[in-house]
Structures are given as C-alpha cells and as structure tokens.
Scaffold this motif. Structure first.
Motif, PDB file in Angstrom:
ATOM      1  N   ILE A 151       0.854  -1.196   0.000  1.00  0.00           N
ATOM      2  CA  ILE A 151       0.000   0.000   0.000  1.00  0.00           C
ATOM      3  C   ILE A 151       0.888   1.245   0.000  1.00  0.00           C
ATOM      4  N   PRO A 152       0.388   2.363  -0.554  1.00  0.00           N
ATOM      5  CA  PRO A 152       1.191   3.587  -0.596  1.00  0.00           C
ATOM      6  C   PRO A 152       1.115   4.437   0.663  1.00  0.00           C
ATOM      7  N   ASP A 153       0.194   4.116   1.560  1.00  0.00           N
ATOM      8  CA  ASP A 153      -0.001   4.959   2.742  1.00  0.00           C
ATOM      9  C   ASP A 153      -0.281   4.086   3.965  1.00  0.00           C
ATOM     10  N   ALA A 154       0.671   4.042   4.886  1.00  0.00           N
ATOM     11  CA  ALA A 154       0.510   3.221   6.090  1.00  0.00           C
ATOM     12  C   ALA A 154      -0.654   3.695   6.945  1.00  0.00           C
ATOM     13  N   GLN A 155      -1.013   4.977   6.845  1.00  0.00           N
ATOM     14  CA  GLN A 155      -2.099   5.517   7.658  1.00  0.00           C
ATOM     15  C   GLN A 155      -3.463   4.997   7.213  1.00  0.00           C
ATOM     16  N   ALA A 156      -3.519   4.325   6.065  1.00  0.00           N
ATOM     17  CA  ALA A 156      -4.788   3.785   5.578  1.00  0.00           C
ATOM     18  C   ALA A 156      -5.249   2.576   6.383  1.00  0.00           C
ATOM     19  N   VAL A 157      -4.354   1.995   7.174  1.00  0.00           N
ATOM     20  CA  VAL A 157      -4.712   0.836   8.006  1.00  0.00           C
ATOM     21  C   VAL A 157      -5.496   1.328   9.218  1.00  0.00           C
ATOM     22  N   SER A 158      -6.654   0.727   9.437  1.00  0.00           N
ATOM     23  CA  SER A 158      -7.480   1.097  10.577  1.00  0.00           C
ATOM     24  C   SER A 158      -7.056   0.315  11.812  1.00  0.00           C
ATOM     25  N   ALA A 159      -7.650   0.619  12.934  1.00  0.00           N
ATOM     26  CA  ALA A 159      -7.318  -0.058  14.185  1.00  0.00           C
ATOM     27  C   ALA A 159      -7.554  -1.557  14.061  1.00  0.00           C
ATOM     28  N   SER A 160      -6.785  -2.320  14.818  1.00  0.00           N
ATOM     29  CA  SER A 160      -6.905  -3.766  14.784  1.00  0.00           C
ATOM     30  C   SER A 160      -8.310  -4.222  15.158  1.00  0.00           C
ATOM     31  N   CYS A 161      -8.760  -5.301  14.538  1.00  0.00           N
ATOM     32  CA  CYS A 161     -10.094  -5.813  14.818  1.00  0.00           C
ATOM     33  C   CYS A 161     -10.113  -6.588  16.134  1.00  0.00           C
ATOM     34  N   GLU A 162     -11.299  -6.991  16.555  1.00  0.00           N
ATOM     35  CA  GLU A 162     -11.441  -7.692  17.834  1.00  0.00           C
ATOM     36  C   GLU A 162     -10.730  -9.040  17.841  1.00  0.00           C
ATOM     37  N   LYS A 163     -10.456  -9.562  16.675  1.00  0.00           N
ATOM     38  CA  LYS A 163      -9.779 -10.856  16.572  1.00  0.00           C
ATOM     39  C   LYS A 163      -8.379 -10.803  17.177  1.00  0.00           C
ATOM     40  N   TYR A 164      -7.767  -9.619  17.154  1.00  0.00           N
ATOM     41  CA  TYR A 164      -6.406  -9.458  17.650  1.00  0.00           C
ATOM     42  C   TYR A 164      -6.369  -8.459  18.807  1.00  0.00           C
ATOM     43  N   ALA A 165      -5.346  -8.590  19.629  1.00  0.00           N
ATOM     44  CA  ALA A 165      -5.205  -7.691  20.775  1.00  0.00           C
ATOM     45  C   ALA A 165      -4.695  -6.318  20.352  1.00  0.00           C
ATOM     46  N   ASN A 166      -3.943  -6.286  19.256  1.00  0.00           N
ATOM     47  CA  ASN A 166      -3.340  -5.024  18.834  1.00  0.00           C
ATOM     48  C   ASN A 166      -2.821  -5.174  17.415  1.00  0.00           C
ATOM     49  N   GLY A 167      -2.495  -4.054  16.784  1.00  0.00           N
ATOM     50  CA  GLY A 167      -1.882  -4.051  15.464  1.00  0.00           C
ATOM     51  C   GLY A 167      -0.875  -2.926  15.395  1.00  0.00           C
ATOM     52  N   LYS A 168       0.263  -3.154  14.728  1.00  0.00           N
ATOM     53  CA  LYS A 168       1.323  -2.153  14.763  1.00  0.00           C
ATOM     54  C   LYS A 168       2.262  -2.337  13.575  1.00  0.00           C
ATOM     55  N   TRP A 169       2.783  -1.211  13.066  1.00  0.00           N
ATOM     56  CA  TRP A 169       3.796  -1.252  12.019  1.00  0.00           C
ATOM     57  C   TRP A 169       5.181  -1.444  12.641  1.00  0.00           C
ATOM     58  N   TYR A 170       6.000  -2.309  12.022  1.00  0.00           N
ATOM     59  CA  TYR A 170       7.372  -2.545  12.470  1.00  0.00           C
ATOM     60  C   TYR A 170       8.315  -2.431  11.282  1.00  0.00           C
ATOM     61  N   GLU A 171       9.483  -1.857  11.536  1.00  0.00           N
ATOM     62  CA  GLU A 171      10.522  -1.834  10.511  1.00  0.00           C
ATOM     63  C   GLU A 171      10.961  -3.266  10.221  1.00  0.00           C
ATOM     64  N   VAL A 172      11.145  -3.608   8.953  1.00  0.00           N
ATOM     65  CA  VAL A 172      11.405  -5.001   8.597  1.00  0.00           C
ATOM     66  C   VAL A 172      12.720  -5.529   9.161  1.00  0.00           C
ATOM     67  N   THR A 173      13.647  -4.642   9.464  1.00  0.00           N
ATOM     68  CA  THR A 173      14.921  -5.079  10.034  1.00  0.00           C
ATOM     69  C   THR A 173      14.891  -5.143  11.557  1.00  0.00           C
ATOM     70  N   ARG A 174      13.749  -4.780  12.153  1.00  0.00           N
ATOM     71  CA  ARG A 174      13.643  -4.789  13.615  1.00  0.00           C
ATOM     72  C   ARG A 174      12.327  -5.425  14.066  1.00  0.00           C
ATOM     73  N   LEU A 175      12.068  -6.599  13.579  1.00  0.00           N
ATOM     74  CA  LEU A 175      10.830  -7.286  13.937  1.00  0.00           C
ATOM     75  C   LEU A 175      10.948  -7.940  15.307  1.00  0.00           C
ATOM     76  N   PRO A 176       9.860  -8.009  16.052  1.00  0.00           N
ATOM     77  CA  PRO A 176       9.880  -8.750  17.320  1.00  0.00           C
ATOM     78  C   PRO A 176       9.895 -10.248  17.029  1.00  0.00           C
ATOM     79  N   GLN A 177       9.978 -11.032  18.066  1.00  0.00           N
ATOM     80  CA  GLN A 177       9.894 -12.478  17.870  1.00  0.00           C
ATOM     81  C   GLN A 177       8.485 -12.816  17.379  1.00  0.00           C
TER      82      GLN A 177
END
Length: 240
Positions: free
Chosen positions: A118-144
């Motif tokens: 997508i061309p705009d990260a801000q187009a992503v809305s809040a995470s749905c009830e299926k998940y506890a949270n949603g967040k953008w991460y830099e590809v070189t610094r991903l969590p486990q």
C-alpha cells in the motif's frame, strides 16, 4: 498462518474424510497469511498483529485466518486482510506455501502466504477484535514472531527486492504523484544500497516507466517536478 483466533476457545481438529473402507483419514486445514508492506517514516515497514488467544498469545504475527469451504485462496486473503486492517484494493500476490506439519502445535495447518503493498501506512485502521493489537514494524527490527512467520517475513522481503529490479511494482508503494527524489529513495530503501543517481535516473526515464506531469510541487527551494507511473498495474521492465 496458524489457526489463530479462528480456532480459539475450541480444540482444533483437522477435517476428516472417510475412505470407502470406512476408515477415517485426517486432513490438514488451509490458512492464508499476508505480509503487508508500506514505506512509513522513511523506512520499509510491515504490519503485525498481536495474537489474543492460542499458543501464540501475546506474540506478533501476520494477519490471516482459515480458508472457508468453497472460497478461493485470493478471496480468503483479501477477506482476512480487510477484516484485520480495513484495507480494500491493496496490491496482493501469492508468495509461497508453508506446510511443515509442526508449524502449529494445535493442528496440521498449511498456510499460503501473500504479499500486499500500500502507498499509505495511515490507511490501516485499528486492529479488529480478533487481535489484541496491530502495529507497524521496521522489517529489520521485527519482534519475535509466532509460528513460522519469521520465515514468511524473510521470504516476502526477498520477493519484494527481486521484483523491484524487473517490474514496476513500486507503483503500489507510492502515491499517484511523486517527485523523482521520492521514487529514488524508495528504491534505495528497499534494495538497501545507495544508487548511482545519474545512471539510475537516465535508465528509469529511458524505460518509459514514468511520465512527467505538467504541474510541480512547491517547496522551500525551487518547485519539484512531479511524476506518475505510466501503468498502474504490474509490468515487466529491463533489469536495473
């Protein structure tokens, strides 16, 4: 993906088919997972969701879920992406099938991974009830990541870098109008290396991949020329 929240609260059981002899044969389930990319804050980032339930609870993963009976894989990926992010019409392509029987401790789940842009990260809305949270991460610094999603991440980044060199796939990561400096920065960010600016500009313009627009963008210095892609759909180009 794993069965994720779709299997939460109930024991995960593979579907079953019955042979002519009456013997029951266990079948694996099929899921889809989508690695979503965008250029955000000057970095290539991917969108992760925090799992709410199951063995991966509290860990991060790519949004996805089980394929419904009679549903096409692409349709399932689009549905899950829309449910998780609110996105419609994102660039989407199938990446690879991850089928290690031990990838999900609850059941044998085969995951078909996708890549979305997508061309705009801000187009992503809040995470749905299926998940506890949603967040953008830099590809070189991903969590486990949960399950085998670290493998998916590596595969998707490799695919994106490769396709950037022989297609116009960058159109899915840039707005309709952009400066050549923004175009060049995108290539440098994703390829992870500086570019020979003069040769890069000459090569790109010679390909006819971009078209110059009649208006400019005003800035603190002189106005910057604006460009758009000649084609807003995937095309093959000469190797850079």
């Amino acid at each position: 993906m794993s069965a994720n929240a779709q299997m939460a609260g109930t024991a995960a059981r593979p579907t079953e088919a019955t042979r002519s002899t009456g013997e029951k044969l266990a079948r694996p389930m099929v899921a889809v997972d989508t690695v979503l990319f965008a250029i955000n804050d000057g970095r290539l980032q991917t969108y992760l969701v925090e799992l709410r339930r199951g063995p991966g609870r509290g860990r991060w993963a790519f949004p996805g879920g089980l394929v419904r009976v009679g549903e096409l894989l692409d349709d399932a990926a689009r549905r899950e992406l829309q449910d998780s992010t609110g996105l419609r019409g994102a660039y989407l392509e199938q990446l690879f099938t991850f089928g290690d029987p031990s990838r999900d401790p609850r059941a044998h789940v085969v995951s078909v991974a996708y890549m979305a842009l997508i061309p705009d990260a801000q187009a992503v809305s809040a995470s749905c009830e299926k998940y506890a949270n949603g967040k953008w991460y830099e590809v070189t610094r991903l969590p486990q990541l949960a399950y085998d999603h670290s493998l998916m991440a590596a595969y998707a980044v490799k695919r994106l870098k490769s396709k950037l060199e022989y297609t116009n796939i960058a159109y899915a990561l840039l707005p309709r109008e952009f400066t050549f400096a923004e175009f060049e920065e995108l290539y440098s960010l994703i390829l992870g290396r500086p570019l020979d600016r003069r040769n890069f500009r000459r090569s790109i313009l010679a390909m006819g991949m971009l078209k110059r627009l009649p208006h400019t963008r005003r800035g603190p210095h002189r106005p910057a020329a604006l460009y758009s892609f000649a084609n807003q759909s995937l095309r093959f180009i000469e190797m850079l």
